[in-house]
Write an enzyme that holds these catalytic residues in place. Structure first.
Site, PDB file in Angstrom:
ATOM      1  N   THR A  66       0.935  -1.118   0.062  1.00 45.81           N
ATOM      2  CA  THR A  66       0.132  -0.022  -0.003  1.00 45.81           C
ATOM      3  C   THR A  66       1.073   1.273  -0.042  1.00 45.81           C
ATOM      4  O   THR A  66       0.467   2.036  -0.788  1.00 45.81           O
ATOM      5  CB  THR A  66      -1.073   0.013   1.006  1.00 45.81           C
ATOM      6  N   GLU A  75       9.853 -28.346  24.880  1.00 49.37           N
ATOM      7  CA  GLU A  75      10.722 -27.266  24.620  1.00 49.37           C
ATOM      8  C   GLU A  75      12.214 -27.697  24.402  1.00 49.37           C
ATOM      9  O   GLU A  75      12.893 -27.322  23.741  1.00 49.37           O
ATOM     10  CB  GLU A  75      10.620 -26.167  25.317  1.00 49.37           C
ATOM     11  N   ASP A 103       4.222 -27.617  15.422  1.00 46.33           N
ATOM     12  CA  ASP A 103       5.255 -28.321  14.879  1.00 46.33           C
ATOM     13  C   ASP A 103       4.846 -29.104  13.685  1.00 46.33           C
ATOM     14  O   ASP A 103       5.775 -29.202  12.849  1.00 46.33           O
ATOM     15  CB  ASP A 103       5.710 -28.945  15.885  1.00 46.33           C
TER      16      ASP A 103
HETATM   17  P1  ATP Z   1      -1.228  -6.321   3.403  1.00 47.25           P
HETATM   18  O1  ATP Z   1      -0.919  -7.018   2.108  1.00 47.25           O
HETATM   19  O2  ATP Z   1      -1.617  -6.762   4.395  1.00 47.25           O
HETATM   20  O3  ATP Z   1      -2.115  -5.205   2.693  1.00 47.25           O
HETATM   21  P2  ATP Z   1       0.673  -4.128   2.552  1.00 47.25           P
HETATM   22  O4  ATP Z   1       2.058  -4.974   1.925  1.00 47.25           O
HETATM   23  O5  ATP Z   1       0.045  -3.451   1.701  1.00 47.25           O
HETATM   24  O6  ATP Z   1      -0.024  -5.400   3.559  1.00 47.25           O
HETATM   25  P3  ATP Z   1       1.322  -1.983   4.226  1.00 47.25           P
HETATM   26  O7  ATP Z   1      -0.269  -1.521   4.423  1.00 47.25           O
HETATM   27  O8  ATP Z   1       1.913  -1.039   2.940  1.00 47.25           O
HETATM   28  O9  ATP Z   1       1.478  -3.555   3.903  1.00 47.25           O
HETATM   29  O10 ATP Z   1       2.042  -1.626   5.367  1.00 47.25           O
HETATM   30  C1  ATP Z   1       1.455  -1.552   6.592  1.00 47.25           C
HETATM   31  C2  ATP Z   1       2.394  -0.713   7.682  1.00 47.25           C
HETATM   32  O11 ATP Z   1       3.717  -1.520   7.932  1.00 47.25           O
HETATM   33  C3  ATP Z   1       2.697   0.326   7.211  1.00 47.25           C
HETATM   34  O12 ATP Z   1       1.624   1.515   7.322  1.00 47.25           O
HETATM   35  C4  ATP Z   1       3.944   0.935   7.594  1.00 47.25           C
HETATM   36  O13 ATP Z   1       4.035   1.269   8.984  1.00 47.25           O
HETATM   37  C5  ATP Z   1       4.709  -0.532   7.860  1.00 47.25           C
HETATM   38  N1  ATP Z   1       5.637  -0.737   6.744  1.00 47.25           N
HETATM   39  C6  ATP Z   1       5.649  -1.891   5.720  1.00 47.25           C
HETATM   40  N2  ATP Z   1       6.408  -2.130   5.128  1.00 47.25           N
HETATM   41  C7  ATP Z   1       7.163  -0.934   5.376  1.00 47.25           C
HETATM   42  C8  ATP Z   1       8.526  -0.380   4.878  1.00 47.25           C
HETATM   43  N3  ATP Z   1       8.923  -0.952   3.643  1.00 47.25           N
HETATM   44  N4  ATP Z   1       8.779   0.486   5.091  1.00 47.25           N
HETATM   45  C9  ATP Z   1       8.422   1.179   5.987  1.00 47.25           C
HETATM   46  N5  ATP Z   1       7.281   0.792   6.830  1.00 47.25           N
HETATM   47  C10 ATP Z   1       6.824  -0.293   6.390  1.00 47.25           C
END
Ligand code: ATP
Length: 500
Positions: free
Chosen positions: A118, A338, A412
């Site tokens: 996103t 464990e 596991d």
């Molecule tokens: P989904 O597949 O679950 O929709 P996504 O791949 O779209 O997830 P994002 O929604 O873009 O993931 O990321 C969620 C949050 O994780 C972001 O708001 C950010 O805070 C953090 N995050 C994820 N990847 C990064 C990155 N590469 N750099 C910085 N922050 C990140």
């Protein structure tokens, strides 16, 4: 529920009116009042205030404009580079026309959850100075046929009208979880999703009927193999960009980005935290920074220390500490389980155990922490077999001590089965190089059982050979509830000195 209420009202009002007329009440003022209210609601809807079913529209509007830049995304250097190159199609549209290049309409971002897909779409909108409109596949799924297709139409209309209003040349439409509407169409039966998917394809085909705004659809999924081929053919989502879990450098970068607004003590070594957070996604790393800040605040400290970050890693990896009290017998079984994992881990990868703990966390009653592993992208058959043996160690130990297993091994086994599947797909089993669809379930089952049985026997025999280590470690673990890697290895060294 609102729909049901609406239907009840629609049935009830005419009956009420007929009744009122029947008993001689003058209903004309009621009609006038209803007309007035109706007109006011209509005007409000036109202005975008109150609208039935406008929830998604409003949600979408909240998602833009996108201010995020590529610099605010940690790691993902290759994906960012590929995406920037693809976005040049939008920026250098004149050149594209000159060379007669087919314009790019769709980009598919694939990768595990929380890796920043996103964020990438938002940064793409910023990079190309586009309107950003976002929706999720699940928003299109409705019980009523045609509603999903209507929403797709609205999404494109919304992008066009906002671009015109804000005087922008480009618009990026981001559709998360595209697999919800874009799954493979099988069999002759028409489903509601099919209409939604058809509408999306129609909209994409018509993107270049107008010159502006130039629309680019970016979709995201973590199940690319599920998508219908119609979506992936040239002219639709024909650019695929893999957004993977970050490597150590990427993890450090992401941690640094999320540390930006937090007071870090100078003892903090984010490089080390990145090493410990092996296999974490960007979203999990963000959570680590956040949880560390919460621990710091709870302890009334001024700065986040390294230990807060280590505690946060444990929390994100295994869940919050729980205060579930188990009886001695249960505790002993957990300790044995464990230690089974830990002894196998130390035997096949010396120096790999960091800690064995009996404290309940998340759903687990105990856990083994491993030292950070080296980044690795290729695995040999021997490595995968060792991994399975570590996973089976818990159940094997329970069998040795109690003569039977408990429900504590289900995770596991799941892990072991996944590894066996990887081995089969990679041609690392006696089945040879196969396509999983070519082989019957019975054949797969037979091979699976053979591999697991053989590895279970090897695990048990290795554990039996190291019984003194087991017994001594068990005493300490039951007394202290925690056994450090060093204490644990001390048992190994002492055992080696014993006469054979
Ligand atoms: P989904 O597949 O679950 O929709 P996504 O791949 O779209 O997830 P994002 O929604 O873009 O993931 O990321 C969620 C949050 O994780 C972001 O708001 C950010 O805070 C953090 N995050 C994820 N990847 C990064 C990155 N590469 N750099 C910085 N922050 C990140």
């Amino acid at each position: 529920m609102p729909k049901l209420a609406k239907e009840i009202m629609l049935g009830f009002i005419p009956v009420l009116l007929v009744f009122l007329v029947f008993v001689g009440v003058n209903v004309v003022p009621l009609f006038i009042a209803a007309a007035l209210v109706g007109t006011l609601l209509f005007i409000a809807k036109m202005k975008g205030g109150i609208a039935v079913g406008a929830g998604n529209e409003r949600k979408r509007k909240k998602s833009g404009p996108a201010k995020l830049t590529f610099e605010e995304i940690g790691g993902q250097d290759n994906a960012k580079q590929e995406l920037r190159e693809a976005l040049d199609f939008l920026i250098r549209h004149e050149d594209i026309k000159k060379f007669g290049i087919r314009p790019l309409k769709g980009i598919l971002l694939t990768g595990p959850p929380g890796t920043g897909k996103t964020l990438m779409a938002k940064a793409a909108a910023h990079y190309t100075d586009s309107i950003f409109v976002a929706a999720s596949g699940s928003e299109f799924v409705e019980m009523y046929v045609g509603v999903g297709a209507g929403r797709v139409r609205d999404l494109f209309k919304d992008a066009r009208s906002r671009a015109a209003k804000e005087n922008k040349q480009n618009a990026i439409i981001f559709i998360d979880e595209i697999d919800v509407i874009g799954g493979k169409r099988e069999g002759g039966q028409q489903r509601e999703y099919d209409q939604t998917l058809n509408q999306l394809l129609t909209e994409m085909d018509g993107i270049y009927s107008q010159d502006t705004p130039r629309i680019l659809v970016i979709a995201a999924t973590n199940r690319k193999e599920m998508l219908d081929s119609a979506l992936l053919r040239p002219g639709r989502f024909d650019r695929h960009i893999q957004v993977d879990l970050p490597d150590k450098k990427g993890r450090t970068h992401i941690l640094n980005l999320h540390a930006g607004n937090k007071p870090l003590h100078e003892d903090v070594d984010l490089d080390k935290i990145a090493e410990e957070a092996y296999g974490f996604s960007g979203a999990q790393l963000e959570s680590v920074m956040n949880e560390a800040a919460i621990y710091t605040m709870r302890e009334n400290e001024q700065f986040i220390h390294q230990r807060h970050l280590s505690m946060a890693i444990d929390k994100v990896m295994m869940g919050e500490r729980s205060d579930r009290e188990s009886n001695f017998e249960e505790k002993k079984r957990v300790a044995i389980h464990e230690l089974g994992h830990a002894i196998m881990a130390e035997l096949v990868r010396p120096g790999s155990v960091k800690q064995v703990a009996l404290s309940p966390r998340g759903k687990a009653l105990g856990y083994v922490r491993h030292n950070p592993q080296q980044e690795q992208y290729l695995y040999t058959k021997a490595f995968l077999e060792e991994q399975i043996m570590i996973a089976l160690g818990g159940a094997a130990a329970e069998e040795i001590y109690y003569g039977g297993r408990s429900t504590g091994s289900s995770n596991d086994f799941e892990q072991s089965l996944n590894i066996v599947e990887t081995m089969m797909k990679s041609g690392l089993t006696a089945l040879g190089i196969i396509n999983m669809n070519m082989v019957t379930t019975e054949e797969l089952m037979k091979e699976n059982n053979m591999i697991l049985e053989e590895l279970m026997n090897r695990t048990k025999s290795l554990l039996e050979q190291n019984r003194p280590i087991f017994d001594n470690s068990l005493d300490i673990l039951l007394k202290e509830e925690i056994l450090s890697g060093e204490q644990f290895r001390c048992q190994f060294r002492e055992n080696a000195l014993l006469p054979a």
